[in-house]
Design a protein around this motif. Structure first.
Motif, PDB file in Angstrom:
ATOM      1  N   UNK A 156       2.285  18.196  -8.423  1.00 15.05           N
ATOM      2  CA  UNK A 156       2.189  16.908  -9.111  1.00 15.05           C
ATOM      3  C   UNK A 156       0.735  16.542  -9.408  1.00 15.05           C
ATOM      4  N   UNK A 157       0.560  15.575 -10.316  1.00 13.83           N
ATOM      5  CA  UNK A 157      -0.808  15.243 -10.734  1.00 13.83           C
ATOM      6  C   UNK A 157      -1.083  13.747 -10.797  1.00 13.83           C
ATOM      7  N   UNK A 158      -0.151  12.910 -10.347  1.00  9.25           N
ATOM      8  CA  UNK A 158      -0.438  11.483 -10.194  1.00  9.25           C
ATOM      9  C   UNK A 158      -0.421  10.689 -11.480  1.00  9.25           C
TER      10      UNK A 158
ATOM     11  N   UNK B 273       0.822  -1.209   0.000  1.00  9.74           N
ATOM     12  CA  UNK B 273       0.000   0.000   0.000  1.00  9.74           C
ATOM     13  C   UNK B 273       0.860   1.264   0.000  1.00  9.74           C
ATOM     14  N   UNK B 274       1.894   1.255  -0.829  1.00  8.09           N
ATOM     15  CA  UNK B 274       2.786   2.409  -0.952  1.00  8.09           C
ATOM     16  C   UNK B 274       2.018   3.542  -1.632  1.00  8.09           C
ATOM     17  N   UNK B 275       1.916   4.705  -1.002  1.00  8.26           N
ATOM     18  CA  UNK B 275       1.068   5.767  -1.536  1.00  8.26           C
ATOM     19  C   UNK B 275       1.672   6.472  -2.741  1.00  8.26           C
ATOM     20  N   UNK B 276       0.806   6.871  -3.641  1.00  6.53           N
ATOM     21  CA  UNK B 276       1.161   7.781  -4.726  1.00  6.53           C
ATOM     22  C   UNK B 276       0.350   9.048  -4.494  1.00  6.53           C
ATOM     23  N   UNK B 277       0.980  10.102  -3.988  1.00 14.76           N
ATOM     24  CA  UNK B 277       0.237  11.298  -3.591  1.00 14.76           C
ATOM     25  C   UNK B 277       0.370  12.469  -4.561  1.00 14.76           C
ATOM     26  N   UNK B 278      -0.555  13.403  -4.395  1.00 17.87           N
ATOM     27  CA  UNK B 278      -0.458  14.756  -4.931  1.00 17.87           C
ATOM     28  C   UNK B 278      -0.744  15.702  -3.775  1.00 17.87           C
TER      29      UNK B 278
END
Length: 238
Positions: free
Chosen positions: A41-43, A23-28
């Motif tokens: 950033x926009x993911x 569950x490694x996050x990909x954030x903005x």
């Protein structure tokens, strides 16, 4: 600007996807001032091919959907800070028609020069040149919002320091330091860091920023251990 037009500086954290199984996050991130909406950033884009051998992301609400929950439309974004053009950071850049795109000149020139790391998803970041503001090194973008040149992960990567009125200074390391356990001067080089020596130098630079600026909170780029403990949109750090 939604709600109160005198909104003080706020920082919203938005998770747009996660990498299984950890569950490694990909954030903005969204920073609001009394006059500007600044997206950082926009993911990931809606459609993409994963690199063979890498985990398949679990998609959540994308950045446009998450902004809508805050009462914002794509046209409301005034500035889009492009920390770098890896796919999980630039997948919706084209969806923000009014945003000035701010990127380190070095990174822009490397990417536009055809670097293979950014070539497959060029359509997302290779927007009309007049929309870009190119910066050179550490830059105060707005009062309370500073860009910090932190190359190594990729050439011209940038991190962000947000000076919040109540929380205090918050450092977004982005991918200069993806996890808290790497935030030390003798860190290991990450598998996706293109220049290991510079990545270590950038880590040391950020450690100095934390000490010099009395940073209250450091938010790491993809830390599955830290992320659940953080405040996420629609709540915010003020």
């Amino acid at each position: 600007m939604t709600a109160d037009e005198t909104t003080p500086l706020r920082l919203y954290l938005m998770q747009v996807a996660a990498l299984a199984p950890m569950n490694v996050p990909i954030p903005c991130y969204l920073v609001q001032t009394s006059e500007k909406n600044i997206l950082i950033d926009s993911g990931l884009p809606a459609h993409f091919q994963t690199t063979p051998g890498r985990p398949e992301p679990v998609m959540g609400k994308n950045v446009v959907e998450q902004l809508a929950l805050l009462g914002l439309q794509p046209g409301d974004i005034d500035i889009l800070v492009c920390t770098h053009f890896d796919l999980d950071h630039c997948g919706h850049h084209e969806d923000f028609p009014n945003a000035q795109l701010v990127v380190q000149r070095e990174h822009y020139e490397v990417a536009r020069g055809g670097h293979p790391r950014f070539a497959s998803h060029r359509a997302h970041w290779d927007l009309p040149a007049e929309r870009y503001r190119l910066v050179d090194g550490d830059t105060t973008l707005l009062p309370g919002l500073e860009l910090i040149a932190t190359g190594g992960h990729v050439p011209g990567h940038q991190s962000v320091l947000v000076r919040l009125p109540e929380t205090g200074p918050v450092l977004l390391t982005i991918d200069a330091v993806a996890r808290q356990d790497a935030f030390r001067s003798d860190r290991q080089i990450g598998p996706l860091d293109l220049d290991g020596e510079q990545a270590i130098a950038s880590t040391r630079k950020l450690l100095d920023v934390v000490q010099r600026e009395h940073v209250a909170l450091v938010i790491f780029g993809h830390d599955d251990q830290q992320w659940p403990k953080l405040t996420k949109a629609p709540e915010y750090y003020g």
